[in-house]
Structure formats: structure tokens, C-alpha cells
Design an enzyme around this catalytic site. Structure first.
Site, PDB file in Angstrom:
ATOM      1  CE  LYS A 182      -8.750  18.119  -1.765  1.00  0.00           C
ATOM      2  NZ  LYS A 182      -9.406  17.875  -2.916  1.00  0.00           N
TER       3      LYS A 182
HETATM    4  C1  LIG Z   1      -8.282  16.086  -4.032  1.00  0.00           C
HETATM    5  C2  LIG Z   1      -8.195  15.317  -3.250  1.00  0.00           C
HETATM    6  C3  LIG Z   1      -6.859  14.142  -3.964  1.00  0.00           C
HETATM    7  C4  LIG Z   1      -6.456  14.539  -5.264  1.00  0.00           C
HETATM    8  O1  LIG Z   1      -5.801  15.942  -5.151  1.00  0.00           O
HETATM    9  P1  LIG Z   1      -5.015  16.359  -5.731  1.00  0.00           P
HETATM   10  O2  LIG Z   1      -4.488  17.448  -5.131  1.00  0.00           O
HETATM   11  O3  LIG Z   1      -6.346  17.226  -6.773  1.00  0.00           O
HETATM   12  O4  LIG Z   1      -4.041  16.377  -6.608  1.00  0.00           O
HETATM   13  C5  LIG Z   1      -6.969  13.325  -3.446  1.00  0.00           C
HETATM   14  N1  LIG Z   1      -8.336  12.502  -2.753  1.00  0.00           N
HETATM   15  C6  LIG Z   1      -8.927  13.347  -1.980  1.00  0.00           C
HETATM   16  C7  LIG Z   1      -9.892  12.199  -1.222  1.00  0.00           C
HETATM   17  C8  LIG Z   1      -9.346  14.454  -2.485  1.00  0.00           C
HETATM   18  O5  LIG Z   1     -10.619  14.905  -1.999  1.00  0.00           O
END
Ligand SMILES: *Cc1c(COP(=O)(O)O)cnc(C)c1O
Length: 381
Positions: A185
Site C-alpha cells: 500500500k
Molecule cells: C489490501 C487490501 C485489503 C486487505 O488488506 P490487508 O491489510 O492485506 O488485510 C482489502 N481490500 C482491498 C481493496 C485491498 O487493497
């Protein structure tokens, strides 16, 4: 073959100050949730206009906890998009509720709010919109719809930290807003997430759900009145998150510049010439978490995306795919979902690719990626 190093599609960068801060936590004698978690939550809360914020060990559990705070469970329906990481729909099932999908808009690739309205039944309790690549949905329309039908909203803003809506930060407005700090992210805590809440009562419930439902009082008072899990963020993770969060404005600005340069390099005739679809050219609201193309189908009937990814890899460029349509995964097919139910999502889910986009990428990297895309698409004509 390319003489330059392989260009990945995403890559976390942790600065030396952050690495030193993690070392300090490890030497401090307190490595689980403590002062760093509190400091991270305080900074996030300030960033989101003073709304309460609690952190967790993933974006996934963050959304699940929001649904639990909203009282959603067996017998309830929750509407979401088929084009997201499968976590978005899985958390609905985790609570005992039923996931209901609404097709996406072919231009934004986000959930189509007209389709959401059409999917509402007397059992619908909430909507989980996803801001794919960091591009928000029409927030005015979303909340007008939620108000009209008396629905809660859990925004899956996992990709949208730094994104805005008409000058206001995503997270600073709305109902529940969930972010992820997973490694790819825009900012990371290695793994982690945070939830923006509406009031102190919800924040107290979030604390219970993240730690076995426990409430402590005095020196030795301990009670449990709800079923919680083990979802707390550690100070090790929070120290990484704090170090990254310090750069959020610069990260967003740099990604917007890279995105703009992608458009410049592709040129205005790219879509017409190659039959591929560029993303929405939004340099105000989106934080450009990803730069995604929808590929043309191949005339020879070969799988367009797998072939494209392989040919890009041969040119030294990493390509991601976010995401295959959730409703066509086996577990969802077993719940009755089928091909043809959400045609726009099915096409996008088969043909969408993510080009390299990360915090320390350069304009030269963009040029390399674009020239490789053009040469691969030319070759496959
Ligand atoms: C990364 C992501 C998640 C999940 O997040 P985690 O921290 O990996 O559990 C959920 N929804 C979207 C759209 C994502 O990009």
C-alpha cells in the site's frame, strides 16, 4: 533483453530513520501494543479531522470489526463489488451475513451505485464500496443512497490513504472507513490497518473486538462481554507506520506526478491505436495507489493477460493483476454465483493489469514501462 534491473510493479521503501525507530522499540522492552500504537492512532485521528481511529493487524480484520460494530450478522445482506481483493467479500461471510454483489462501472472500475440501489432488499444492512487504485466513488451519491435506505457504509479504503473527495480527505468524511498498511500500500506498517469511527462508543467496541472482548478496570479488574479476537497492532508495526506516515503528502504528490507522466508517455492516441483502456485521468482525488490498464482481448484466442504478463516480464517489467472477479472464485461459485451475472466485472477481472507504481519510482521507470507496453501490444496485433 533489457540490460536494466527488473522493474517490479510495487515495492515498499523503509527509510533509515524508520529502521532506527524499530530498533528502539525492540530495545525498549515493550514490543506489543503500547506507546507507538497510541502515537500512530493519535496522528491518524488528527489527519482525519479528529475522528476516532483504532489500529489493527490487518485491513481485513479492520473491515470485519466495522461490520461487527454495526451489528451485522446472520440474516443480513451486505452489498459490495466483485472487483476487489477477496478479503472485502470474505469478511461479510465471516460475520455470518450474506455477500451480495453489484456490477462495476466500466470507466471507473468501481462499484456502480445504480446497480447497488437495484440490489437493495429489506435485508440489506450495509454497503462496502472499494476505491480501486485509490479513486473514490461519487461520495455524495453514496451517502445519499445510504441515507435514503438507512444503510451503514464500511468504506474499503485500503488503497485510498491520501485520496480526497472535493478537497476533503477520504476518512475525514463518511461512516466507517477502513485502511490497510499491507506492504504494497502507499504507506505500510509491514502488515496492519486502521478504522476511522464515528464516536467514542464505537471506538470502545473496536478495542474490545480487537482483544478478546476484554475490558479492564482498576489494578486487576477484567471482564468479557462480547466475543473478540486477537487483532491488535504491535509497536514494532506502529513504528514502521509512523515512519512511513510522516511522508504521506510527498508520497501522494509523487504518485500523482508519475500517473500524469504515464498519460504523457502513452499519448492521446494510445487507446485508439492499441485497444487498451487507460484509467480515469484524475489527479485531484486519486492517490494513484495503482496505474491500471484494461487490455484488449487477443484475436488468436490466447489468454490476453497471462500472455501480456509473460511478455512484459521478458522485457524486465513486473505486472500485477488486481483483481480477478470475486464471484467467480470456487468458494463463491459454491454459494450460487455464476458466469454472466456481472459482465462488466467479469471482463475487467479477466483483462485488468497493474503497471509499476511505487513510492521511489522514477520518470525513467515510467518510460521503460510504457515503451514495453506499447511494444507488447504492437506485437500482439
Ligand atoms: C489490501 C487490501 C485489503 C486487505 O488488506 P490487508 O491489510 O492485506 O488485510 C482489502 N481490500 C482491498 C481493496 C485491498 O487493497
Amino acid at each position: 533483453m533489457s540490460q536494466q534491473p527488473f522493474l517490479p510493479f510495487a515495492k515498499p521503501t523503509i527509510d533509515e530513520a524508520t529502521i532506527a525507530a524499530v530498533g528502539d522499540v525492540l530495545r525498549s522492552g515493550w514490543i506489543t501494543s503500547g506507546p507507538k500504537v497510541q502515537a500512530f492512532e493519535a496522528q491518524l485521528s488528527e489527519y482525519f479531522g479528529g475522528r476516532p481511529v483504532r489500529t489493527f493487524n490487518s485491513g481485513t480484520c479492520t473491515m470485519e470489526i466495522a461490520l461487527r460494530i454495526a451489528g451485522i450478522g446472520a440474516g443480513d445482506e451486505v452489498i459490495t463489488t466483485p472487483i476487489s481483493w477477496v478479503a472485502t467479500a470474505n469478511v461479510i461471510i465471516e460475520t455470518g451475513a450474506t455477500p451480495v454483489f453489484a456490477d462495476i462501472d466500466p470507466v471507473t472500475r468501481n462499484i456502480d451505485l445504480a446497480q447497488v440501489e437495484a440490489a437493495i432488499t429489506p435485508r440489506t444492512k450495509a454497503i462496502i464500496p472499494v476505491y480501486l487504485s485509490g479513486l473514490p466513488v461519487d461520495m455524495d451519491r453514496l451517502y445519499a443512497l445510504a441515507k435514503k435506505h438507512n444503510l451503514r457504509v464500511v468504506e474499503d479504503a485500503a488503497q485510498a490513504l491520501g485520496s480526497t473527495w472535493n478537497g476533503k480527505r477520504i476518512g475525514a468524511l463518511g461512516d466507517f472507513v477502513s485502511f490497510s498498511f499491507q506492504a504494497n500500500k502507499n504507506i505500510t506498517s509491514s502488515e496492519g490497518g486502521c478504522l476511522v469511527l464515528n464516536n467514542a462508543e464505537e471506538a470502545r467496541l473496536a478495542e474490545k473486538y480487537r482483544l478478546q472482548g476484554v475490558t479492564r478496570s482498576g489494578f486487576d479488574g477484567l471482564d468479557v462481554d462480547v466475543l473478540g479476537g486477537k487483532f491488535n497492532m504491535t509497536d514494532v508495526a506502529a513504528a514502521i507506520g509512523l515512519g512511513q506516515f510522516a511522508h504521506i503528502e510527498a508520497i501522494t504528490a509523487h504518485r500523482r506526478e508519475l500517473a500524469q507522466y504515464y498519460f504523457t508517455c502513452f499519448g492521446s492516441d494510445f487507446e485508439a491505436k492499441h485497444g487498451a483502456q487507460l484509467p480515469v485521468a484524475d489527479f485531484d482525488n486519486s492517490n494513484w495507489h495503482m496505474f491500471q490498464l484494461v487490455l484488449p482481448e487477443r484475436k488468436d484466442g490466447k489468454p490476453a493477460r497471462a500472455t501480456f504478463m509473460e511478455q512484459m516480464q521478458e522485457r524486465g517489467i513486473g505486472i500485477g493483476y488486481h483483481y480477478p472477479a470475486i464471484h467467480l472464485l470456487s468458494m463463491y461459485r459454491a454459494r450460487g454465483f455464476k458466469d454472466g451475472m456481472f459482465p462488466v466485472a467479469e471482463k475487467v477481472g479477466r483483462l485488468i493489469v497493474s503497471l509499476p507504481m511505487f513510492n521511489v519510482m522514477t520518470k525513467n521507470d515510467v518510460e521503460r514501462a510504457v515503451s514495453a507496453v506499447k511494444s507488447v501490444l504492437q506485437q500482439n496485433k
